[in-house]
Design a protein around this motif. Sequence first.
Motif, PDB file in Angstrom:
ATOM      1  N   THR A 119     -16.272  30.045  38.558  1.00 60.37           N
ATOM      2  CA  THR A 119     -16.375  30.971  39.685  1.00 60.37           C
ATOM      3  C   THR A 119     -17.749  31.610  39.767  1.00 60.37           C
ATOM      4  O   THR A 119     -18.388  31.631  40.827  1.00 60.37           O
ATOM      5  N   VAL A 120     -18.228  32.151  38.651  1.00 59.57           N
ATOM      6  CA  VAL A 120     -19.509  32.870  38.660  1.00 59.57           C
ATOM      7  C   VAL A 120     -20.663  31.920  38.935  1.00 59.57           C
ATOM      8  O   VAL A 120     -21.552  32.218  39.741  1.00 59.57           O
ATOM      9  N   THR A 121     -20.688  30.766  38.282  1.00 64.21           N
ATOM     10  CA  THR A 121     -21.812  29.842  38.461  1.00 64.21           C
ATOM     11  C   THR A 121     -21.805  29.206  39.847  1.00 64.21           C
ATOM     12  O   THR A 121     -22.863  28.941  40.411  1.00 64.21           O
ATOM     13  N   THR A 122     -20.618  28.964  40.415  1.00 66.99           N
ATOM     14  CA  THR A 122     -20.539  28.398  41.759  1.00 66.99           C
ATOM     15  C   THR A 122     -21.006  29.396  42.804  1.00 66.99           C
ATOM     16  O   THR A 122     -21.660  29.029  43.789  1.00 66.99           O
ATOM     17  N   ALA A 123     -20.690  30.666  42.589  1.00 67.59           N
ATOM     18  CA  ALA A 123     -21.069  31.700  43.560  1.00 67.59           C
ATOM     19  C   ALA A 123     -22.463  32.246  43.337  1.00 67.59           C
ATOM     20  O   ALA A 123     -22.924  33.096  44.109  1.00 67.59           O
ATOM     21  N   ALA A 124     -23.164  31.776  42.308  1.00 69.55           N
ATOM     22  CA  ALA A 124     -24.448  32.364  41.936  1.00 69.55           C
ATOM     23  C   ALA A 124     -25.445  32.368  43.090  1.00 69.55           C
ATOM     24  O   ALA A 124     -26.103  33.382  43.361  1.00 69.55           O
ATOM     25  N   ALA A 125     -25.588  31.248  43.773  1.00 71.32           N
ATOM     26  CA  ALA A 125     -26.564  31.171  44.863  1.00 71.32           C
ATOM     27  C   ALA A 125     -26.237  32.132  45.990  1.00 71.32           C
ATOM     28  O   ALA A 125     -27.128  32.609  46.696  1.00 71.32           O
ATOM     29  N   THR A 126     -24.942  32.438  46.155  1.00 71.74           N
ATOM     30  CA  THR A 126     -24.520  33.328  47.241  1.00 71.74           C
ATOM     31  C   THR A 126     -24.664  34.797  46.872  1.00 71.74           C
ATOM     32  O   THR A 126     -25.182  35.598  47.650  1.00 71.74           O
ATOM     33  N   VAL A 127     -24.225  35.162  45.674  1.00 73.69           N
ATOM     34  CA  VAL A 127     -24.218  36.578  45.286  1.00 73.69           C
ATOM     35  C   VAL A 127     -25.557  37.021  44.712  1.00 73.69           C
ATOM     36  O   VAL A 127     -25.815  38.215  44.601  1.00 73.69           O
ATOM     37  N   GLY A 128     -26.409  36.081  44.292  1.00 76.68           N
ATOM     38  CA  GLY A 128     -27.727  36.438  43.776  1.00 76.68           C
ATOM     39  C   GLY A 128     -27.740  36.639  42.279  1.00 76.68           C
ATOM     40  O   GLY A 128     -26.690  36.735  41.637  1.00 76.68           O
ATOM     41  N   PRO A 129     -28.942  36.716  41.695  1.00 77.06           N
ATOM     42  CA  PRO A 129     -29.059  36.805  40.233  1.00 77.06           C
ATOM     43  C   PRO A 129     -28.517  38.095  39.644  1.00 77.06           C
ATOM     44  O   PRO A 129     -27.996  38.091  38.526  1.00 77.06           O
ATOM     45  N   SER A 130     -28.644  39.207  40.356  1.00 76.20           N
ATOM     46  CA  SER A 130     -28.191  40.480  39.794  1.00 76.20           C
ATOM     47  C   SER A 130     -26.678  40.492  39.591  1.00 76.20           C
ATOM     48  O   SER A 130     -26.181  40.837  38.511  1.00 76.20           O
ATOM     49  N   MET A 131     -25.930  40.121  40.623  1.00 71.93           N
ATOM     50  CA  MET A 131     -24.472  40.103  40.491  1.00 71.93           C
ATOM     51  C   MET A 131     -24.016  39.014  39.536  1.00 71.93           C
ATOM     52  O   MET A 131     -23.072  39.200  38.750  1.00 71.93           O
ATOM     53  N   THR A 132     -24.682  37.852  39.567  1.00 66.32           N
ATOM     54  CA  THR A 132     -24.355  36.795  38.613  1.00 66.32           C
ATOM     55  C   THR A 132     -24.519  37.292  37.185  1.00 66.32           C
ATOM     56  O   THR A 132     -23.676  37.036  36.319  1.00 66.32           O
ATOM     57  N   GLY A 133     -25.607  38.016  36.940  1.00 66.38           N
ATOM     58  CA  GLY A 133     -25.878  38.506  35.599  1.00 66.38           C
ATOM     59  C   GLY A 133     -24.867  39.529  35.120  1.00 66.38           C
ATOM     60  O   GLY A 133     -24.346  39.415  34.004  1.00 66.38           O
ATOM     61  N   VAL A 134     -24.567  40.533  35.929  1.00 67.31           N
ATOM     62  CA  VAL A 134     -23.653  41.578  35.465  1.00 67.31           C
ATOM     63  C   VAL A 134     -22.229  41.057  35.291  1.00 67.31           C
ATOM     64  O   VAL A 134     -21.452  41.589  34.488  1.00 67.31           O
ATOM     65  N   LEU A 135     -21.875  40.006  36.035  1.00 66.29           N
ATOM     66  CA  LEU A 135     -20.535  39.439  35.886  1.00 66.29           C
ATOM     67  C   LEU A 135     -20.426  38.487  34.700  1.00 66.29           C
ATOM     68  O   LEU A 135     -19.318  38.188  34.239  1.00 66.29           O
ATOM     69  N   ALA A 136     -21.568  37.991  34.214  1.00 68.59           N
ATOM     70  CA  ALA A 136     -21.540  37.022  33.113  1.00 68.59           C
ATOM     71  C   ALA A 136     -20.814  37.547  31.874  1.00 68.59           C
ATOM     72  O   ALA A 136     -20.043  36.810  31.248  1.00 68.59           O
ATOM     73  N   PRO A 137     -21.028  38.818  31.468  1.00 63.62           N
ATOM     74  CA  PRO A 137     -20.293  39.320  30.280  1.00 63.62           C
ATOM     75  C   PRO A 137     -18.919  39.902  30.604  1.00 63.62           C
ATOM     76  O   PRO A 137     -18.361  40.625  29.780  1.00 63.62           O
ATOM     77  N   PHE A 138     -18.364  39.618  31.805  1.00 65.23           N
ATOM     78  CA  PHE A 138     -17.068  40.196  32.159  1.00 65.23           C
ATOM     79  C   PHE A 138     -16.053  39.874  31.062  1.00 65.23           C
ATOM     80  O   PHE A 138     -15.973  38.731  30.596  1.00 65.23           O
ATOM     81  N   PRO A 139     -15.261  40.856  30.641  1.00 71.50           N
ATOM     82  CA  PRO A 139     -14.459  40.718  29.412  1.00 71.50           C
ATOM     83  C   PRO A 139     -13.208  39.870  29.561  1.00 71.50           C
ATOM     84  O   PRO A 139     -12.088  40.362  29.424  1.00 71.50           O
ATOM     85  N   ILE A 140     -13.387  38.578  29.813  1.00 73.72           N
ATOM     86  CA  ILE A 140     -12.221  37.691  29.860  1.00 73.72           C
ATOM     87  C   ILE A 140     -11.686  37.449  28.449  1.00 73.72           C
ATOM     88  O   ILE A 140     -10.520  37.721  28.144  1.00 73.72           O
ATOM     89  N   ALA A 141     -12.531  36.936  27.567  1.00 73.37           N
ATOM     90  CA  ALA A 141     -12.093  36.678  26.192  1.00 73.37           C
ATOM     91  C   ALA A 141     -11.651  37.974  25.517  1.00 73.37           C
ATOM     92  O   ALA A 141     -10.625  38.018  24.820  1.00 73.37           O
ATOM     93  N   THR A 142     -12.411  39.045  25.734  1.00 72.37           N
ATOM     94  CA  THR A 142     -12.063  40.334  25.137  1.00 72.37           C
ATOM     95  C   THR A 142     -10.727  40.838  25.657  1.00 72.37           C
ATOM     96  O   THR A 142      -9.923  41.401  24.901  1.00 72.37           O
ATOM     97  N   SER A 143     -10.452  40.638  26.945  1.00 76.08           N
ATOM     98  CA  SER A 143      -9.196  41.095  27.541  1.00 76.08           C
ATOM     99  C   SER A 143      -8.004  40.390  26.918  1.00 76.08           C
ATOM    100  O   SER A 143      -6.989  41.020  26.587  1.00 76.08           O
ATOM    101  N   VAL A 144      -8.111  39.077  26.766  1.00 71.99           N
ATOM    102  CA  VAL A 144      -6.999  38.309  26.206  1.00 71.99           C
ATOM    103  C   VAL A 144      -6.740  38.726  24.768  1.00 71.99           C
ATOM    104  O   VAL A 144      -5.589  38.951  24.353  1.00 71.99           O
ATOM    105  N   VAL A 145      -7.799  38.843  23.983  1.00 71.47           N
ATOM    106  CA  VAL A 145      -7.651  39.257  22.585  1.00 71.47           C
ATOM    107  C   VAL A 145      -7.036  40.648  22.503  1.00 71.47           C
ATOM    108  O   VAL A 145      -6.086  40.885  21.742  1.00 71.47           O
TER     109      VAL A 145
END
Length: 274
Positions: A174-200
């Motif tokens: 999702t993040v890499t596909t939308a990168a060109a649309t949302v721009g580098p700033s939003m791509t960057g801040v979403l990259a560490p979104f806590p998916i793995a942390t949430s599940v754990v």
Amino acid sequence: MTLLLKLLLAPLLVVGSSLAGRRWGAPVAGTLVALPIVAGPILLVTCLEQGPQFGARAASSALLGLVSLAAFTVVFAWCSRRTGWVGALSVAWLVTLALDLGLARLHLPAFAAFAVVLTTAWLALRAFPPVPGSSSSSSVSSASSASSAPSGAPVWLWWDLPGRALATAALVVTVTTAAATVGPSMTGVLAPFPIATSVVAAFVLAQQGTDGAVRTLQGVPRGLLGFAVFCLLVAVLIERLGTPATFTVAVTVTLLVQLGWRWTQTRRPALATD
């Protein structure tokens, strides 16, 4: 090649860190999910698809995303005192997304963002609720917390690891596909979104109680030094060295930093007793 990276690299890293956490316990699990096991592949694919300049800006913004990650751990830890994993996860995600939207509007130099991350990690560690065995815990809270923790060894459901892998792959795609649309700033801040942390965190809360969840999540801000070093190196080196050399250096240095930090933490109790 990039499609394979999206679908395989991050999910395999998440599964591997999950198995290691089961083997060596909650603090190790928290430290491992604080490594760039999801954000790293996202930044790698972003650099390959969007170019070094885009990737440098995304990596710099990913540093600010670590602020949201630290906030997630604290919010989840406190909410776990009053709600189950669904409520804690819902509130923590809302806070994280709100912070991400705000932080995406900031444009700090990479070294300034790095300093912000380290400060945030230090503050987050001091904002956790007390748990039995910590210096800040009282005997009363120890007794009440111990009584609320489920007993017995954790029981891992068959769909746990596949679920983590699928959720991770979905975030990366999702993040890499939308990168060109949302721009580098939003791509960057979403990259560490806590998916793995949430599940754990959700599984530990459901199976080991609040104290187990807090101990696990405390490992995340403790491990943010290595994560921040990784993002910083990608931000400052990608346009000079290119993608392969930059990520080789970033991964190597991050592992060395994380191992060194872990060694100092394990040595501290021993030195205190000498």
